[in-house]
Design an enzyme around this catalytic site. Structure first.
Site, PDB file in Angstrom:
ATOM      1  N   LYS A   1       0.865  -1.181   0.000  1.00 54.69           N
ATOM      2  CA  LYS A   1       0.000   0.000   0.000  1.00 54.69           C
ATOM      3  C   LYS A   1       0.898   1.227   0.000  1.00 54.69           C
ATOM      4  O   LYS A   1       2.039   1.165   0.470  1.00 54.69           O
ATOM      5  CB  LYS A   1      -0.882   0.009   1.260  1.00 54.69           C
ATOM      6  CG  LYS A   1      -2.113   0.881   1.147  1.00 54.69           C
ATOM      7  CD  LYS A   1      -3.255   0.192   0.418  1.00 54.69           C
ATOM      8  CE  LYS A   1      -4.371   1.149   0.123  1.00 54.69           C
ATOM      9  NZ  LYS A   1      -5.526   0.462  -0.496  1.00 54.69           N
TER      10      LYS A   1
ATOM     11  N   ALA B   1     -18.470   3.512  -3.660  1.00 51.35           N
ATOM     12  CA  ALA B   1     -19.896   3.710  -3.371  1.00 51.35           C
ATOM     13  C   ALA B   1     -20.741   3.802  -4.641  1.00 51.35           C
ATOM     14  O   ALA B   1     -21.845   3.258  -4.695  1.00 51.35           O
ATOM     15  CB  ALA B   1     -20.068   4.961  -2.518  1.00 51.35           C
ATOM     16  N   TRP B   2     -20.224   4.464  -5.692  1.00 51.14           N
ATOM     17  CA  TRP B   2     -21.116   4.649  -6.854  1.00 51.14           C
ATOM     18  C   TRP B   2     -21.371   3.330  -7.578  1.00 51.14           C
ATOM     19  O   TRP B   2     -22.500   3.061  -8.013  1.00 51.14           O
ATOM     20  CB  TRP B   2     -20.666   5.764  -7.789  1.00 51.14           C
ATOM     21  CG  TRP B   2     -19.501   5.489  -8.700  1.00 51.14           C
ATOM     22  CD1 TRP B   2     -18.212   5.845  -8.480  1.00 51.14           C
ATOM     23  CD2 TRP B   2     -19.518   4.830  -9.974  1.00 51.14           C
ATOM     24  NE1 TRP B   2     -17.418   5.433  -9.523  1.00 51.14           N
ATOM     25  CE2 TRP B   2     -18.192   4.811 -10.464  1.00 51.14           C
ATOM     26  CE3 TRP B   2     -20.505   4.244 -10.763  1.00 51.14           C
ATOM     27  CZ2 TRP B   2     -17.828   4.233 -11.682  1.00 51.14           C
ATOM     28  CZ3 TRP B   2     -20.139   3.669 -11.987  1.00 51.14           C
ATOM     29  CH2 TRP B   2     -18.827   3.673 -12.432  1.00 51.14           C
TER      30      TRP B   2
ATOM     31  N   GLY C   1     -20.306   7.323   1.933  1.00 52.41           N
ATOM     32  CA  GLY C   1     -19.372   7.813   0.936  1.00 52.41           C
ATOM     33  C   GLY C   1     -20.082   8.018  -0.388  1.00 52.41           C
ATOM     34  O   GLY C   1     -21.260   7.652  -0.553  1.00 52.41           O
ATOM     35  N   PHE C   2     -19.404   8.648  -1.323  1.00 52.09           N
ATOM     36  CA  PHE C   2     -19.824   8.554  -2.715  1.00 52.09           C
ATOM     37  C   PHE C   2     -18.592   8.696  -3.581  1.00 52.09           C
ATOM     38  O   PHE C   2     -18.402   9.641  -4.334  1.00 52.09           O
ATOM     39  CB  PHE C   2     -20.909   9.564  -3.118  1.00 52.09           C
ATOM     40  CG  PHE C   2     -21.543   9.122  -4.423  1.00 52.09           C
ATOM     41  CD1 PHE C   2     -22.476   8.105  -4.417  1.00 52.09           C
ATOM     42  CD2 PHE C   2     -21.129   9.625  -5.633  1.00 52.09           C
ATOM     43  CE1 PHE C   2     -23.004   7.617  -5.615  1.00 52.09           C
ATOM     44  CE2 PHE C   2     -21.647   9.144  -6.839  1.00 52.09           C
ATOM     45  CZ  PHE C   2     -22.589   8.146  -6.812  1.00 52.09           C
ATOM     46  N   GLY C   3     -17.715   7.707  -3.437  1.00 48.71           N
ATOM     47  CA  GLY C   3     -16.473   7.693  -4.194  1.00 48.71           C
ATOM     48  C   GLY C   3     -16.461   6.520  -5.149  1.00 48.71           C
ATOM     49  O   GLY C   3     -17.518   5.996  -5.532  1.00 48.71           O
TER      50      GLY C   3
ATOM     51  N   ASP D   1      -6.866   4.370  -4.826  1.00 51.73           N
ATOM     52  CA  ASP D   1      -7.560   4.232  -3.541  1.00 51.73           C
ATOM     53  C   ASP D   1      -8.182   5.607  -3.288  1.00 51.73           C
ATOM     54  O   ASP D   1      -8.374   6.370  -4.246  1.00 51.73           O
ATOM     55  CB  ASP D   1      -6.580   3.807  -2.431  1.00 51.73           C
ATOM     56  CG  ASP D   1      -7.274   3.427  -1.124  1.00 51.73           C
ATOM     57  OD1 ASP D   1      -7.892   2.359  -1.064  1.00 51.73           O
ATOM     58  OD2 ASP D   1      -7.234   4.217  -0.147  1.00 51.73           O
TER      59      ASP D   1
END
Ligand code: NDP
Length: 445
Positions: free
Chosen positions: A124, A240-241, A235-237, A164
């Site tokens: 990572k 999430a979408w 979230g809406f990243g 990420d």
């Protein structure tokens, strides 16, 4: 296995690295039986070797803003374990990034990647750079400067980073451009690439789709489906979408999305043109949650709260770590939620997981549930190596199959005497065994 001795030693070496210590403890707790039953692991020091990263690169990232001012951020790459394949894991650009968070994510990535059945080790990286509010040119200059250091330790057979939080297709493009210039090679060194230059179809939506495929399998163990279910998403990243889209396709209704400032509740469901609208806002680097509530007046914005207080059948935390706490878990239980599947990495606190499991709610940990993202990155690597592009249906089918197989593995390794599936235990044991046995085969290094 002497868990307390191991944790004390680790804490002495990495004082205050809370997220990292939390992740290691959570995994080791569920491995105690398996390690005790296999003395060869202890004899080869597998646990002590597994919980320390192979190496950590830390570097400075200087860049110029549009007004000619110099900024210096910190950049990192944690190469955790490559027993089963090249290091593989995302890059995160967010002001909260530090070594504790990257080590926790890299450690989790080892088991996640092992579960996918593909040959990928764990790693990572990222930076404390905040892409929010930056111009396109500033993002480009930052990404180029970041790659100027990172390129020395990555490569298609060595370490293959991906996106990420804060790193999507645009950032991957700028980093790839710089890598290509420095090495004069066009190789599959990053995943999440653009479709014209080596990217895979379905990769952008893969983590969200995979999350829902996994949750669908979880529901099926209770004879349930997504049809008619109310679903809360945070979230809406990137994650999430895709999840919102797939839930809708399976007949469920997504009623929340969230951001750091609060959440939006939309009883009519967040789907179709509403998702398109938010993707436009995302593409132009704007906040999403509040403008959504302004654009669609039937929705309401709830400031400073988590969406888990709303009644739902399924909860999909898809934002960030530790965003679902004990209070949230109690609210979900009280409201009759039957399934929590983690699209994000470690979004539930240890106390929350305990509450959900004690109430026998289906609980899927991130390392299993969101493995579809890295699995599709693995498929992108295969396509690059073969110099082929698979059709979207082909990639989606492979992704779906991988998620079903990860689910079956968790059920096999995690079913308890009373029939409750402990997905945390199942994922940790299955992910661990493959890596531990590979380390045994390869000697003490
Ligand atoms: P993005 O940056 O695309 O999205 C993160 C979303 O979460 C944004 O909508 C962001 O809002 C919101 N958010 C950030 N902090 C908070 C907070 N404290 N409370 C509520 N919402 C918050 O990241 P991704 O979707 O890529 O990643 C989300 C999670 O999924 C992470 O844990 C990541 O490690 C994990 N993951 C991602 C994979 C991928 O393929 N992308 C693969 C596997 C796991 P805003 O934009 O307003 O800040």
């Amino acid at each position: 296995m002497d868990l307390e001795r191991i944790m004390n030693d680790l804490e002495k070496k990495h004082p205050g690295e809370m997220e990292y210590l939390q992740a290691v403890r959570e995994v080791l707790e569920s491995l105690e039986d398996v390690v005790n039953q296999n003395p060869q692991f202890e004899a080869a020091g597998i646990i002590d070797r597994l919980i320390e990263p192979d190496r950590v690169l830390s570097f400075k990232v200087p860049w110029l803003d549009d007004n000619g001012n110099v900024h210096v951020n910190l950049g990192y790459r944690v190469q955790f374990n490559n027993a089963i394949g090249p290091y593989k894991g995302g890059l995160r650009f967010h002001p909260s990034v530090n070594l504790s968070i990257l080590k926790f994510l890299g450690f989790e990535q080892i088991f996640k990647n092992s579960l996918t059945t593909l040959p990928m080790g764990g790693g990572k990286g990222g930076s404390d750079f905040d892409p929010k509010g930056k111009s396109d040119k500033e993002i480009m200059r930052f990404c180029q400067s970041f790659m100027l250091e990172l390129w020395k330790i990555i490569g298609p057979e060595t370490d293959v980073p991906a996106g990420d939080i804060g790193v999507g297709g645009r950032e991957i493009g700028y980093m790839y451009g710089m890598y290509k210039k420095l090495t004069r090679e066009h190789t599959g060194v990053l995943t999440g690439k653009g479709l014209n230059w080596g990217g895979s179809l379905i990769r952008p939506e893969a983590t969200g789709y995979g999350t829902v495929y996994f949750a669908k399998e979880m529901l099926a163990t209770k004879g349930e489906t997504f049809e008619g279910k109310t679903v809360c998403i945070s979230g809406f990243g990137n994650v999430a979408w895709g999840a919102a889209q797939k839930v809708t396709e399976f007949g469920g209704k997504v009623v929340t999305i969230s951001g750091p400032d609060g959440y939006v509740y939309d009883a009519d469901g967040i789907s179709g043109e509403k998702i398109e609208y938010m993707l436009e806002l995302r593409a132009s680097n704007q906040d999403i949650v509040q403008p959504y509530a302004e654009e669609f007046p039937e929705a309401k914005f709830v400031a400073g709260k988590h969406p888990w207080e709303m009644k739902c059948d399924v909860a999909l935390p898809c934002a960030t770590q530790n965003e679902l706490n004990e209070e949230d878990a109690n609210a979900l239980v009280a409201n009759g939620c039957m399934c929590v599947a983690e699209g994000a990495n470690m979004p539930s606190t240890p106390g929350a997981v305990e509450i959900l499991q004690a109430n026998k709610i289906l609980f899927g940990p991130g390392k299993a549930v969101n493995a579809g993202g890295v699995a599709t990155s693995g498929l992108e690597m295969s396509q690059n190596a073969m110099k082929l592009n698979w059709r979207s249906g082909e990639v989606d089918e492979k992704l779906h199959h991988i998620m079903q197989s990860i689910h079956a593995t968790c059920v096999k390794n995690g079913t308890e005497e009373d029939g409750y599936v402990n997905y945390v235990k199942g994922a940790n044991i299955a992910g661990f065994l493959k890596v531990a046995n590979s380390m045994l085969d390869q000697g003490i290094l």
